[in-house]
Enzyme design. Structure first.
Site, PDB file in Angstrom:
ATOM      1  N   GLU A 112       0.835  -1.201   0.000  1.00  0.00           N
ATOM      2  CA  GLU A 112       0.000   0.000   0.000  1.00  0.00           C
ATOM      3  C   GLU A 112       0.870   1.251   0.000  1.00  0.00           C
ATOM      4  OE1 GLU A 112      -3.872  -1.433   2.619  1.00  0.00           O
ATOM      5  OE2 GLU A 112      -2.090  -0.733   3.694  1.00  0.00           O
ATOM      6  N   CYS A 113       0.588   2.168  -0.888  1.00  0.00           N
ATOM      7  CA  CYS A 113       1.156   3.513  -0.916  1.00  0.00           C
ATOM      8  C   CYS A 113       2.679   3.519  -0.861  1.00  0.00           C
ATOM      9  CB  CYS A 113       0.547   4.355   0.206  1.00  0.00           C
ATOM     10  SG  CYS A 113       0.698   6.141  -0.057  1.00  0.00           S
ATOM     11  N   GLY A 114       3.278   3.727   0.318  1.00  0.00           N
ATOM     12  CA  GLY A 114       4.726   3.696   0.421  1.00  0.00           C
ATOM     13  C   GLY A 114       5.299   2.371  -0.038  1.00  0.00           C
TER      14      GLY A 114
END
Length: 495
Positions: A365-367
């Protein structure tokens, strides 16, 4: 005898919701400070955060000495929120919930997803944080307006922030108490030093902040000096009045029902997620958690364990070898703050790439998505990442995605069935500026939100799925079981 008294007490759900007129009014500082001050006075406090947030929740957890759980009515169904709240308050004296944005701020005209909605759902009193900067009597009109805007919201007190002096405090206090008929519970002057450091997404996460404990202690001292903690406790004890008397809405009555369900089930005190049995040895799911990757809802990790997994924590900042695992979960965070360390750890990121090629299930997720790309650009500097996907990211001064998301799954992938709709949230300053892959690798059609590229998200290859979207396991319960199912499948190929 003592346990029965605890359960009897819990049926009223003592607690408070800390809200404000807008973001930036001091909700987090007051919530953290009140929790820490109550802890020092011998109370056990269950902390909660309303709204999609990891950073504030980390500070609340640090202050309380226990996990902070999320109560978000967009991500999680209301009945599940009632049960979660009932479960995670069982061993505490009271709950303190930090709201998000302004009290009535929401995604629509009806007030859905607002802090006010949550206050009514849980039948808890609200304490308003008021920024007193350059205002006096007008603030009484504002508070009165909040009281009348929705009489179902029980605004029981006000805390004044950033008052200019004793005369300013007395003016605000006199006007609010006279016109609004609720107490001013204290006033905090303008602080010369900010107790919590900030970054573009708000407060700096506690894992990055070496003197986080000192900051919490400092703000607890400020709260103890300037606020009436006994009055705040009295207000908290009015929580659940309507539910316990059986004279309010069905939602309020459901709070008491949920409490009784969980208090009668001792196993529910350990986790609020349904447990499943996995035949054979528990699959090992690696969690990359450190100062770069730290955004995990505790419910998500508990859901993986409840689904049968053994969690193994690892970090590319401190280790050169990926531990022996059957799946990997890489959460969000700030890989840009440790980009050089991540890039320099060639052995670790090379192993991530090799494991992905071998079919290791990876959810990012994301990072985590950024880490699985090829490169991260920070100004004129270029840092190599794991290289699982042909993506290049850079950072911007303004958010490139911010708020709630809705995606529909329209391509095959290892974790979600085609046709499923998922709610989540995104908040990132990074952006994919280069992608050399095919668009059919994207499994998500974005209905709400920015996504990754051209209205798509959820890039997928083999058993790796990476997305800008954060999900909550209580709102997407099939995710944890899917993670474990994939881990078990991979485990079998290695035996």
């Amino acid at each position: 005898m003592e346990q029965n008294q605890t359960h009897q007490k819990k049926s009223g759900f003592p607690g408070i919701i800390i809200s404000a007129l807008r973001g930036g009014s001091g909700k987090t500082i007051f919530s953290v400070g009140i929790i820490a001050a109550l802890i020092k006075n011998g109370k056990t406090v269950a902390p909660f955060k309303k709204g999609p947030d990891y950073i504030d929740a980390g500070w609340l957890a640090l202050a309380a000495g226990q996990q902070c759980y999320n109560l978000d009515t967009f991500l999680i169904q209301k009945e599940t929120i009632l049960k979660s709240f009932a479960c995670y308050t069982q061993t505490s004296d009271l709950a303190v919930i930090e709201g998000n944005r302004g009290l009535y701020d929401s995604i629509d005209r009806e007030g859905n997803t607002s802090t006010a909605e949550l206050a009514k759902l849980l039948d808890l009193p609200v304490i308003l944080c008021i920024d007193g900067t350059k205002t006096t009597r007008t603030m009484a009109a504002v508070v009165l307006g909040c009281q009348h805007f929705d009489p179902g919201v029980k605004i029981k007190g006000v805390i004044l922030n950033r008052v200019a002096g004793k005369r300013h405090e007395n003016n605000l206090k006199t006007c609010i108490e006279h016109y609004c008929q609720i107490p001013v519970l204290g006033a905090v002057p303008k602080l010369k030093e900010q107790p919590f450091p900030e970054r573009h997404m708000g407060l700096v996460p506690t894992p990055e902040h070496a003197w986080a404990r000192t900051s919490v202690d400092d703000i607890a001292a400020v709260i103890s000096k300037h606020l009436d903690l006994n009055a705040i406790l009295d207000i908290a004890r009015t929580g659940g009045e309507a539910a316990s008397k059986g004279q309010s809405t069905r939602e309020a009555q459901s709070v008491t029902t949920a409490a009784r369900e969980f208090s009668s089930d001792e196993s529910s005190l350990d986790t609020c997620v349904e447990k499943y049995h996995v035949a054979g040895d528990a699959p090992r799911i690696g969690i990359i958690r450190d100062a770069s990757f730290q955004f995990y809802y505790p419910e998500n990790l508990e859901a993986l364990e409840a689904a049968g997994a053994e969690l193994v924590f690892t970090s590319p900042l401190t280790e050169t070898v990926v531990p022996s695992v059957d799946a990997l979960y890489i959460g969000g965070g700030f890989p840009e703050t440790h980009a050089k360390q991540l890039a320099d750890n060639i052995a670790y990121r090379s192993q991530i790439r090799d494991l992905a090629e071998k079919g290791l299930p990876i959810y990012a997720e994301c990072g985590g998505l950024m880490y699985l790309g090829e490169r991260l650009l920070l100004g004129h500097d270029v840092y190599a990442m794991a290289g699982v996907f042909p993506l290049v990211f850079d950072l911007h001064k303004r958010p490139q995605g911010h708020g709630y998301t809705i995606v529909s799954i329209d391509r095959e992938n290892p974790f979600f069935e085609v046709g499923t709709e998922i709610k989540g949230h995104e908040f990132h300053y990074s952006k994919a500026i280069e992608y050399r892959g095919a668009m059919d690798l994207m499994a998500f059609q974005v209905q709400r939100g920015a996504g990754l590229i051209n209205g798509r998200d959820g890039i997928c290859r083999k058993r790796v799925l990476a997305t800008y979207m954060h999900i909550h396991s209580l709102g997407t319960p099939l995710w944890a079981r899917s993670m474990v199912k994939n881990a078990v499948s991979f485990q079998k190929t290695q035996s």
